[in-house]
Structure formats: structure tokens, C-alpha cells
Design a protein around this motif. Structure first.
Motif, PDB file in Angstrom:
ATOM      1  N   LEU A 374       0.854  -1.180   0.000  1.00  0.00           N
ATOM      2  CA  LEU A 374       0.000   0.000   0.000  1.00  0.00           C
ATOM      3  C   LEU A 374       0.894   1.235   0.000  1.00  0.00           C
ATOM      4  CD1 LEU A 374      -2.713  -0.987   2.656  1.00  0.00           C
ATOM      5  CD2 LEU A 374      -2.851  -1.211   0.166  1.00  0.00           C
ATOM      6  N   ASP A 375       0.528   2.201  -0.818  1.00  0.00           N
ATOM      7  CA  ASP A 375       1.355   3.396  -0.970  1.00  0.00           C
ATOM      8  C   ASP A 375       0.489   4.646  -0.836  1.00  0.00           C
ATOM      9  OD1 ASP A 375       3.295   5.247  -1.553  1.00  0.00           O
ATOM     10  OD2 ASP A 375       3.454   4.748  -3.684  1.00  0.00           O
ATOM     11  N   GLY A 376       0.410   5.168   0.386  1.00  0.00           N
ATOM     12  CA  GLY A 376      -0.342   6.395   0.623  1.00  0.00           C
ATOM     13  C   GLY A 376      -1.829   6.273   0.340  1.00  0.00           C
ATOM     14  N   VAL A 377      -2.429   5.189   0.828  1.00  0.00           N
ATOM     15  CA  VAL A 377      -3.859   4.951   0.589  1.00  0.00           C
ATOM     16  C   VAL A 377      -4.703   5.817   1.520  1.00  0.00           C
ATOM     17  CG1 VAL A 377      -5.701   3.242   0.813  1.00  0.00           C
ATOM     18  CG2 VAL A 377      -3.537   2.620  -0.280  1.00  0.00           C
ATOM     19  N   SER A 378      -5.653   6.551   0.935  1.00  0.00           N
ATOM     20  CA  SER A 378      -6.574   7.384   1.715  1.00  0.00           C
ATOM     21  C   SER A 378      -7.991   7.198   1.182  1.00  0.00           C
ATOM     22  CB  SER A 378      -6.191   8.864   1.629  1.00  0.00           C
ATOM     23  OG  SER A 378      -4.915   9.101   2.187  1.00  0.00           O
ATOM     24  N   PHE A 379      -8.912   6.927   2.087  1.00  0.00           N
ATOM     25  CA  PHE A 379     -10.328   6.865   1.712  1.00  0.00           C
ATOM     26  C   PHE A 379     -11.166   6.935   2.971  1.00  0.00           C
ATOM     27  CE2 PHE A 379      -9.153   2.391   2.285  1.00  0.00           C
ATOM     28  CZ  PHE A 379     -10.181   1.916   3.075  1.00  0.00           C
ATOM     29  N   GLU A 380     -12.442   7.235   2.796  1.00  0.00           N
ATOM     30  CA  GLU A 380     -13.381   7.323   3.914  1.00  0.00           C
ATOM     31  C   GLU A 380     -14.638   6.552   3.570  1.00  0.00           C
ATOM     32  OE1 GLU A 380     -16.146  10.761   6.014  1.00  0.00           O
ATOM     33  OE2 GLU A 380     -14.037  11.238   5.572  1.00  0.00           O
ATOM     34  N   LYS A 567      -2.406   1.789  -4.623  1.00  0.00           N
ATOM     35  CA  LYS A 567      -3.040   3.085  -4.414  1.00  0.00           C
ATOM     36  C   LYS A 567      -4.515   3.024  -4.798  1.00  0.00           C
ATOM     37  CE  LYS A 567       1.197   5.688  -5.476  1.00  0.00           C
ATOM     38  NZ  LYS A 567       1.795   6.747  -6.315  1.00  0.00           N
ATOM     39  N   ILE A 568      -5.274   4.001  -4.300  1.00  0.00           N
ATOM     40  CA  ILE A 568      -6.660   4.141  -4.752  1.00  0.00           C
ATOM     41  C   ILE A 568      -6.596   4.858  -6.103  1.00  0.00           C
ATOM     42  CG2 ILE A 568      -8.938   5.111  -4.278  1.00  0.00           C
ATOM     43  CD1 ILE A 568      -8.191   2.913  -2.350  1.00  0.00           C
ATOM     44  N   ALA A 569      -6.746   4.078  -7.171  1.00  0.00           N
ATOM     45  CA  ALA A 569      -6.612   4.650  -8.516  1.00  0.00           C
ATOM     46  C   ALA A 569      -7.860   5.399  -8.942  1.00  0.00           C
ATOM     47  CB  ALA A 569      -6.308   3.539  -9.516  1.00  0.00           C
ATOM     48  N   ALA A 570      -9.025   5.005  -8.411  1.00  0.00           N
ATOM     49  CA  ALA A 570     -10.274   5.674  -8.775  1.00  0.00           C
ATOM     50  C   ALA A 570     -11.325   5.360  -7.730  1.00  0.00           C
ATOM     51  CB  ALA A 570     -10.747   5.225 -10.153  1.00  0.00           C
ATOM     52  N   SER A 571     -12.317   6.250  -7.611  1.00  0.00           N
ATOM     53  CA  SER A 571     -13.409   6.070  -6.659  1.00  0.00           C
ATOM     54  C   SER A 571     -14.684   6.608  -7.268  1.00  0.00           C
ATOM     55  CB  SER A 571     -13.089   6.808  -5.351  1.00  0.00           C
ATOM     56  OG  SER A 571     -14.189   6.742  -4.463  1.00  0.00           O
ATOM     57  N   GLY A 572     -15.773   5.870  -7.100  1.00  0.00           N
ATOM     58  CA  GLY A 572     -17.053   6.308  -7.634  1.00  0.00           C
ATOM     59  C   GLY A 572     -17.972   5.127  -7.846  1.00  0.00           C
ATOM     60  N   LYS A 573     -19.137   5.376  -8.471  1.00  0.00           N
ATOM     61  CA  LYS A 573     -20.052   4.285  -8.775  1.00  0.00           C
ATOM     62  C   LYS A 573     -19.492   3.448  -9.920  1.00  0.00           C
ATOM     63  CE  LYS A 573     -24.398   6.243  -7.100  1.00  0.00           C
ATOM     64  NZ  LYS A 573     -24.562   5.155  -6.108  1.00  0.00           N
ATOM     65  N   HIS A 574     -19.979   2.250  -9.988  1.00  0.00           N
ATOM     66  CA  HIS A 574     -19.469   1.316 -10.988  1.00  0.00           C
ATOM     67  C   HIS A 574     -19.554   1.902 -12.396  1.00  0.00           C
ATOM     68  CE1 HIS A 574     -18.993  -2.238 -13.459  1.00  0.00           C
ATOM     69  NE2 HIS A 574     -20.235  -2.104 -13.913  1.00  0.00           N
ATOM     70  N   LEU A 577     -16.942   4.450 -13.154  1.00  0.00           N
ATOM     71  CA  LEU A 577     -15.552   4.005 -13.248  1.00  0.00           C
ATOM     72  C   LEU A 577     -15.247   3.238 -14.523  1.00  0.00           C
ATOM     73  CD1 LEU A 577     -14.730   2.827  -9.598  1.00  0.00           C
ATOM     74  CD2 LEU A 577     -14.396   5.046 -10.662  1.00  0.00           C
ATOM     75  N   LEU A 578     -16.270   2.933 -15.307  1.00  0.00           N
ATOM     76  CA  LEU A 578     -16.035   2.199 -16.544  1.00  0.00           C
ATOM     77  C   LEU A 578     -15.213   2.999 -17.552  1.00  0.00           C
ATOM     78  CD1 LEU A 578     -19.487   0.425 -17.059  1.00  0.00           C
ATOM     79  CD2 LEU A 578     -17.323  -0.624 -16.373  1.00  0.00           C
ATOM     80  N   VAL A 579     -15.105   4.290 -17.316  1.00  0.00           N
ATOM     81  CA  VAL A 579     -14.283   5.113 -18.223  1.00  0.00           C
ATOM     82  C   VAL A 579     -12.795   4.933 -17.914  1.00  0.00           C
ATOM     83  CG1 VAL A 579     -16.108   6.826 -18.512  1.00  0.00           C
ATOM     84  CG2 VAL A 579     -14.419   7.128 -16.685  1.00  0.00           C
ATOM     85  N   VAL A 580     -12.486   4.318 -16.782  1.00  0.00           N
ATOM     86  CA  VAL A 580     -11.088   4.037 -16.440  1.00  0.00           C
ATOM     87  C   VAL A 580     -10.699   2.725 -17.115  1.00  0.00           C
ATOM     88  CG1 VAL A 580      -9.448   3.609 -14.569  1.00  0.00           C
ATOM     89  CG2 VAL A 580     -11.361   5.198 -14.227  1.00  0.00           C
TER      90      VAL A 580
END
Length: 596
Positions: A374-380, A567-574, A577-580
């Protein structure tokens, strides 16, 4: 935890280490040791007394009878009663010695096994993941049994000192020449035993090493029986076990050869002493210096010395093996314990009471050696939110779950639950408020209800309620004894999906505020899984974090956290995130795998 090479023990230190082992047992359990040694010492004194009585029997009964003088019934009864009384007392002394020596040995085993088990429990998960289970079991079982084997003859060996002093005193009282024979014999036996001990020490220690190796191979083969059978590894595993058994056999043959060379000599020496006593005694008897009964007393004493001297040899033979075994045990007991969690903060009780920001990871990093996980992971994750963790194998999802329940410490950064840093929380709070269910579920060989409650006080109605929420009540009730059905070791009588549902019920019955499912529904039918997740959302007031590998599960989440490269590469609804590209490719692979 390194195995101990028998050559590292050293001949010079084995006796010192052996007596240090004995003193550890004495300090832990002094009373049974003391009583056992007292009983053994009484046996030694009674043995010498029996030799004296046999001499008296010879002089007062046998010789007069052979000379034609006759023996009165009173004298005969008196001597017979004395012999029977001494025999009874010796038997009682033997019982006391054996009973309390066994008590001391078994209590010592219990003490050391509890200490080893406590060390295992206190060690972090990384410790258990880095060591074969067979090795850990060998330390807790075979090594402790071997370490205490030197205690078996301890009381007897202690009594030999009393026996030798009393025997030499008796021999001297009969005649100085008898004393000289004993004075030569006892040191000679001691020297011979010493030579034997030095020669047998290394192979005996090696035997203990190989016993641990055999135990480890056997456990791995039996525990991994499904892999062995499905991959056709039966012959290879038999060969691997056979190789380990051959190495053990070779070491035991070495010990056997040494025993075959030394033990007959050790056993013969008291008999040689008897021959010398007969020659000297016959000469002294002819001169009228000694009586027949005194010769009989001396000879019977030497005859009775054979077993105690042999026990001394056994004691010295066992000492090196016990020393090596205890060093292997100490390699566990000497492990540094993780620093005790000093946290005392408590979380509020009640649904949703832990407040906004149920779980927060703030710049958390972790690495295995040089490998960054894990490298600087941040989320809530907010209260009542359902969050799916998605990422390729090795992206750190399981590490996050381990950190959340305190199984792994964050290398850097901070994790908070309900606004309180994990390190400041009372450890019991984590168990009470955070539930974690793994993909690989472990069930004990107990009843279903005992696997859910784990000994805690929950009513059958509470258990049935959570079992119904995870769609387990129907199949449990359909079993022969319902919730009282014993599921076998590791839950072998249940399917993978059934085991996962029992594990879910086990976590839910404790009413956690946060539930982390580490791919814990992977073996459950997708339609049943959806029903379970719907029940969790609608029936319970909890925060849900799910490691997901199914598109249906991912779509149920309020939010998706996409992990990539630690890392947290992306966050959001499914759908967002399909654009990633990396996310879209991963879930597409999931979909293809689940549909195949």
C-alpha cells in the motif's frame, strides 16, 4: 524460528543445560518433585534395609535349617513378617515416586504448552504465515514431550545418591574389602555412563530434530490432502515422508548401536562385582571373619543396584535430547512479543452511533520488505455505506482488511474508526465493532450453533435470526440434528457456500458496526449472494465493505474503490468508473470468468 543443530549443543554444556531444564521444572512445580524424590529416597533406604534383612534371614533361618539345628516357628514368622512389611513399604514408596513424578512431568508439559500457545496467539499474523503449521505443532507437542522426558527418571536418579551412600556404609560395616569393591564399582559405572552420554548425545539430539521434520511433513501431507489427491501427488508425498522417516531411522540406528555396545557392559558390571564379592566373601568366611548372612546382604545389594544404575544411564542418555528439544521450545518462548496495545478509548454503542466517517484511512502505507503493498492509501467510508473494494490480485485488498481489525499494523499513516485512531482504541472494541469474514472460512469440529456463538452467550432465537438473514437457516434445519449437528473438522460436511454462510452468521450475531467481507461470498450462488447482501442492507444498520470479484456484487455497492499499484486509482459508482481503462478491463475479466 531456526531449528537447533544438535552439534551446536556441545558436549561441555549439555549437563549444565540439562540441570537448568530440571531446575525450571522444579521452580514451576516444586511440591510433586519433592514428594517424588522423598518417595524414591525412602525406596533406596528400604532397599538397603531389605538387604540387611535378607542377611538376617540367612543367618537365623536358612543356615540353622541346613545345619539341622532347626528354626522356631516364631523366628520364621517374625522374619517373614519383616520381609512382607519391607516389601509393602517399598511398593508404597515406588507408587509415591511414580505418581508424583508423573504429576511433575505432566504439569511441566502443561505449563510449557500453555506458554507456547500464548506466544503463538500473541504473534502477528505475519509470523503464522511465514512458518509451516507442522513446525509449530512439533514445537508445541513432540518437542515439549521430549524436553520433559529427562524428568521421568529424575526422582529415581536422585535416590541413587542416597542408595550409594547407604550401600557403601553397609558394605564398610560388613568388611572393608567389601567397601573397596563398591568403591571401585560405583566410580567405574559413573565413568562408563559419562563416556556413553558423550557418545550418544549428538545422535540423540539429531533424532529429536528428525522427529520434528517427520511431524512437519506428515501434517503438510494430511492437511493438504485435497491438493495431493487432485494433482496426483500421492507417490511424491509418500516418498517425501519416506525420506524423512529414513533419516530418522538412520539416527535411531546410531543410537541403538551405541546402546547395544554400552548397556550390556553397564548391566554386567554389578554382576562382575557380585563375582568378586563371592571370591572375597568365601575367603573371609573360611577365616571366620564374616558370616554367611553378611555375604548374602552384600550380594543382594549389588543385585538390586543393577536397575538404579541402568536408570542413571537412561537419564544421561535422555538429557541431550531433552536439551535440544527445550532449545527448540525456547526458540518460540524467546520470541519478542509485539508491544501491547495501550489504547483505552471506547466507541459508543447503538446502531449508527459511531458517527460520520465510520472508517477512515489517511495516507496509509505498508510494505513486505522491499515490496510495497500500500502506498499512501486514503479513503473514507461513511456510516451505513456499502463500499466495494476492487483490484487485481496482490493490489492490497486483504492487507486493508487485516489492518482494519488490527491483524497488521500500518507502516505509516493513520486509520480511524468512528473518529478514534485505531492505536488509541481498546483492543476489545475492535472485536466488538468490526466484523471480518474471510473467503477461506474456518469451522471447528463442533455443532453449527457452537461454531456461530463460539462459546458466547447468545440465545437460539438470536442465532436463528442472523442465520435466516444469510440464508442459512433452511439448510441448517434440514440437517439431521439441525443447529446441533457437528460439522466435522474444518466444517468438512458442509459445502463451501454453506461454510461461508455459517461464518457470516458467526460475525453478524455479534452485531458489529462495520462488516468487512473479504470475498466472503465467493462460493455462494450469485442469486443467493444478492439476497444476502440485500438483507444486510435492509435489515441491519451497519457499514459494509466488500472485496468483490463479481459484477453483481460490485453493482450493489454505493461506491467502488479501485485499487491499483498499492493506491486508490479511482473512486465512484461502478458505471462512472467504466471510463477508467484498467477498471473496465478488470471487471470485464470478472464477468467473463463468472459466465464461463
Amino acid at each position: 524460528m531456526n531449528d537447533v543443530d544438535p552439534r551446536d549443543v556441545g558436549t561441555a554444556g549439555v549437563i549444565k543445560q540439562g540441570f537448568a531444564l530440571i531446575m525450571r521444572s522444579f521452580r514451576d512445580h516444586p511440591v510433586p518433585h519433592a514428594i517424588s524424590i522423598f518417595g524414591a529416597s525412602c525406596w533406596s533406604l528400604l532397599t538397603v534395609g531389605l538387604s540387611v534383612l535378607l542377611g538376617r534371614f540367612t543367618d537365623e533361618v536358612i543356615v540353622p535349617g541346613l545345619d539341622g539345628e532347626g528354626v522356631s516357628n516364631g523366628d520364621l514368622v517374625q522374619v517373614a513378617l519383616l520381609l512382607a512389611g519391607l516389601g509393602l513399604l517399598r511398593g508404597m514408596a515406588v507408587t509415591v515416586r511414580r505418581y508424583f513424578m508423573a504429576m511433575a512431568e505432566l504439569r511441566t508439559q502443561r505449563t510449557w504448552r500453555v506458554d507456547v500457545a500464548g506466544q503463538y496467539i500473541d504473534q502477528p499474523v505475519s509470523f503464522h504465515r511465514s512458518r509451516p503449521t507442522g513446525e509449530l505443532l512439533a514445537h508445541a507437542d513432540a518437542d515439549i514431550a521430549a524436553a520433559t522426558s529427562v524428568l521421568k527418571p529424575l526422582a529415581f536418579v536422585s535416590s541413587v545418591v542416597v542408595l550409594v551412600i547407604a550401600a557403601l556404609s553397609l558394605l564398610f560395616s560388613i568388611h572393608p574389602w567389601f567397601f573397596v569393591v563398591g568403591l571401585v564399582l560405583f566410580p567405574a559405572l559413573s565413568v562408563l555412563n559419562r563416556i556413553y552420554t558423550l557418545k550418544v548425545m549428538e545422535p540423540s539430539a539429531a533424532v529429536q530434530e528428525e522427529i520434528g521434520a517427520v511431524s512437519s511433513v506428515a501434517f503438510e501431507s494430511f492437511d493438504g490432502v485435497m491438493v495431493v489427491k487432485t494433482l496426483g501427488r500421492e507417490e511424491a508425498e509418500v516418498q517425501r515422508f519416506g525420506d524423512a522417516a529414513d533419516r530418522l531411522r538412520e539416527q535411531r540406528i546410531i543410537v541403538g548401536r551405541l546402546r547395544a555396545g554400552f548397556e550390556p557392559v553397564i548391566d554386567a558390571m554389578p554382576n562382575l562385582g557380585i563375582v568378586v564379592l563371592l571370591l572375597i566373601g568365601a575367603s573371609l568366611l573360611a577365616d571366620g571373619v564374616v558370616r554367611e548372612g553378611e555375604i548374602v546382604s552384600a550380594i543382594s545389594l549389588f543385585t538390586m543396584l543393577t536397575l538404579p544404575i541402568r536408570i542413571v544411564g537412561f537419564f544421561l542418555e535422555e538429557m541431550p535430547r531433552s536439551v535440544v528439544a527445550l532449545r527448540r521450545v525456547d526458540s518460540v518462548l524467546d520470541l519478542e512479543k509485539p508491544a501491547a496495545t495501550a489504547g483505552t478509548e471506547l466507541l459508543p454503542s447503538g446502531p449508527g452511533a459511531i458517527g460520520a466517517g465510520a472508517v477512515v484511512f489517511d495516507d496509509v502505507s505498508f510494505a513486505h520488505g522491499d515490496e510495497v503493498v500500500l502506498d499512501g492509501v486514503s479513503f473514507e467510508v461513511g456510516v451505513g455505506e456499502v463500499v466495494a473494494l476492487v483490484g487485481a490480485t496482490g493490489s492490497g485488498k486483504s492487507t486493508i482488511s487485516d489492518m482494519l481489525v488490527g491483524l497488521t499494523d500500518a507502516g505509516s499513516g493513520q486509520i480511524t474508526v468512528g473518529g478514534i485512531a485505531l492505536r488509541d482504541l481498546d483492543p476489545a472494541e475492535l472485536t466488538r465493532h468490526i466484523g471480518l469474514v474471510f473467503q477461506e472460512t474456518f469451522l471447528f469440529s463442533e455443532s453449527v450453533i457452537e461454531n456461530i456463538t463460539l462459546g458466547a452467550e447468545y440465545s437460539r432465537e438470536e442465532v436463528k435470526r442472523v442465520a435466516d438473514l444469510v440464508n442459512a437457516d433452511d439448510f441448517i434445519e434440514a440437517m439431521e440434528n439441525g443447529y446441533d449437528t457437528v460439522v466435522g473438522e474444518r466444517g468438512v460436511t458442509l459445502s463451501g457456500g454453506q461454510r461461508q454462510r455459517v461464518a457470516l452468521a458467526r460475525s453478524l450475531v455479534r452485531e458489529p458496526s462495520v462488516l468487512f467481507l473479504d470475498d466472503a461470498t465467493s462460493a455462494i450462488d450469485p442469486s443467493v449472494e444478492q439476497k444476502i447482501l440485500d438483507n444486510l442492507r435492509s435489515e441491519l444498520d451497519l457499514t459494509l465493505i466488500v472485496v468483490a470479484h463479481r459484477l453483481s456484487t460490485i453493482r450493489l455497492a454505493d461506491r467502488v474503490l479501485f485499487l491499483a499499484d498499492g493506491k486508490i486509482a479511482a473512486s465512484g459508482k461502478h458505471d462512472e468508473l467504466l471510463v477508467v481503462p484498467e477498471y473496465e478491463a478488470l471487471v470485464r475479466a470478472y464477468e467473463l470468468a463468472n459466465n464461463s
